[in-house]
Design a protein around this motif. Structure first.
Motif, PDB file in Angstrom:
ATOM      1  N   CYS A 149      -3.206  23.767  -1.862  1.00 51.50           N
ATOM      2  CA  CYS A 149      -3.608  24.100  -0.319  1.00 51.50           C
ATOM      3  C   CYS A 149      -2.126  23.731  -0.037  1.00 51.50           C
ATOM      4  O   CYS A 149      -2.219  23.754   1.475  1.00 51.50           O
ATOM      5  N   TRP A 150      -2.803  22.301  -0.247  1.00 48.27           N
ATOM      6  CA  TRP A 150      -1.079  21.790   0.541  1.00 48.27           C
ATOM      7  C   TRP A 150       0.706  22.535   0.002  1.00 48.27           C
ATOM      8  O   TRP A 150       1.134  22.352   1.224  1.00 48.27           O
ATOM      9  N   ASP A 155       3.772  26.546   2.794  1.00 48.08           N
ATOM     10  CA  ASP A 155       4.785  27.405   2.339  1.00 48.08           C
ATOM     11  C   ASP A 155       5.185  28.593   3.387  1.00 48.08           C
ATOM     12  O   ASP A 155       5.745  28.894   4.044  1.00 48.08           O
ATOM     13  N   THR A 156       3.213  28.688   4.155  1.00 53.08           N
ATOM     14  CA  THR A 156       2.866  29.530   4.735  1.00 53.08           C
ATOM     15  C   THR A 156       2.611  28.727   6.431  1.00 53.08           C
ATOM     16  O   THR A 156       2.688  30.000   7.181  1.00 53.08           O
ATOM     17  N   GLY A 157       2.447  27.810   6.794  1.00 52.11           N
ATOM     18  CA  GLY A 157       2.136  27.480   7.720  1.00 52.11           C
ATOM     19  C   GLY A 157       0.435  28.078   8.115  1.00 52.11           C
ATOM     20  O   GLY A 157       0.040  27.688   8.776  1.00 52.11           O
ATOM     21  N   SER A 158      -0.387  28.375   7.167  1.00 57.42           N
ATOM     22  CA  SER A 158      -1.600  29.281   7.474  1.00 57.42           C
ATOM     23  C   SER A 158      -2.323  28.412   7.932  1.00 57.42           C
ATOM     24  O   SER A 158      -3.094  26.821   6.744  1.00 57.42           O
ATOM     25  N   VAL A 163      -7.549  24.397   6.128  1.00 54.56           N
ATOM     26  CA  VAL A 163      -9.200  24.534   6.013  1.00 54.56           C
ATOM     27  C   VAL A 163      -9.428  23.668   4.421  1.00 54.56           C
ATOM     28  O   VAL A 163     -10.687  23.173   4.360  1.00 54.56           O
ATOM     29  N   GLY A 164      -8.930  24.586   4.299  1.00 48.90           N
ATOM     30  CA  GLY A 164      -9.113  24.332   2.618  1.00 48.90           C
ATOM     31  C   GLY A 164      -9.506  22.956   1.898  1.00 48.90           C
ATOM     32  O   GLY A 164      -9.460  22.350   0.886  1.00 48.90           O
ATOM     33  N   LEU A 165      -7.314  22.785   2.507  1.00 48.47           N
ATOM     34  CA  LEU A 165      -7.776  20.751   2.364  1.00 48.47           C
ATOM     35  C   LEU A 165      -8.273  20.559   2.647  1.00 48.47           C
ATOM     36  O   LEU A 165      -9.051  19.318   1.765  1.00 48.47           O
TER      37      LEU A 165
END
Length: 174
Positions: A149-150, A155-158, A163-165
């Motif tokens: 997630c990090w 990489d994407t700024g998602s 939320v996953g992190l």
């Protein structure tokens, strides 16, 4: 006539790692007797209700967070009281950690190096966590999820990666 889609190389690599992993781990888990700490796991996970588990954890006799017992209870209720059933959450968690680490490495290098990184995880003491009914394998998987997630966030700024992190961090402490 439609031609079947070829298997993606990353899926094929994980299958090639997973088949011997599950074969060896399930054999070891089925043959090995429960040891002292695993008997605590069995004792707590076999209590009649989750509130009983919570009450026993509140006594301080066991310091393992409740999420571990929830997952173990699900496994025991689905697959019975066997040594494989009590160890199944960790068996799956260590393989998930291998998949997640492989994904992290493959995103930066190649599928081959990703598969090698999964084998490196299994070449460490982490492999012994796979057939032990204690939460160490689950923590390994949560740590690998945090790392992925990090990386995705960087990489994407998602926003989903954030939320996953957060979910992985919450699971890590629970």
């Amino acid at each position: 006539m439609r031609r079947p889609l070829p298997l993606r190389p990353s899926v094929l690599a994980l299958v090639l790692v997973g088949l011997p992993y599950f074969t060896a781990t399930l054999l070891i888990a089925g043959r090995r007797h429960l040891w002292n700490d695993e008997l605590y796991t069995y004792s707590f996970a076999s209590l009649p209700s989750l509130s009983d588990v919570w009450h026993q954890l509140a006594t301080g006799v066991e310091q393992t967070p409740p999420l571990f017992y929830v997952l173990t209870r699900v496994s025991l209720s689905a697959f019975g009281d066997g040594t494989v059933a009590i160890r199944l959450p960790e068996i799956l968690a260590v393989f998930a950690a291998c998949c997640l680490v492989s994904t992290v490495v493959a995103r930066r290098t190649s599928v081959l190096y990703g598969a090698i990184s999964a084998l490196v995880v299994l070449a460490t003491n982490a492999f012994s966590y796979a057939y032990e009914a204690r939460p160490y394998g689950l923590e390994l998987a949560v740590g690998a999820a945090m790392l992925l997630c990090w990386q995705l966030r960087a990489d994407t700024g998602s926003s989903a990666a954030v939320v996953g992190l957060a979910a992985a961090l919450a699971a890590g402490v629970s």
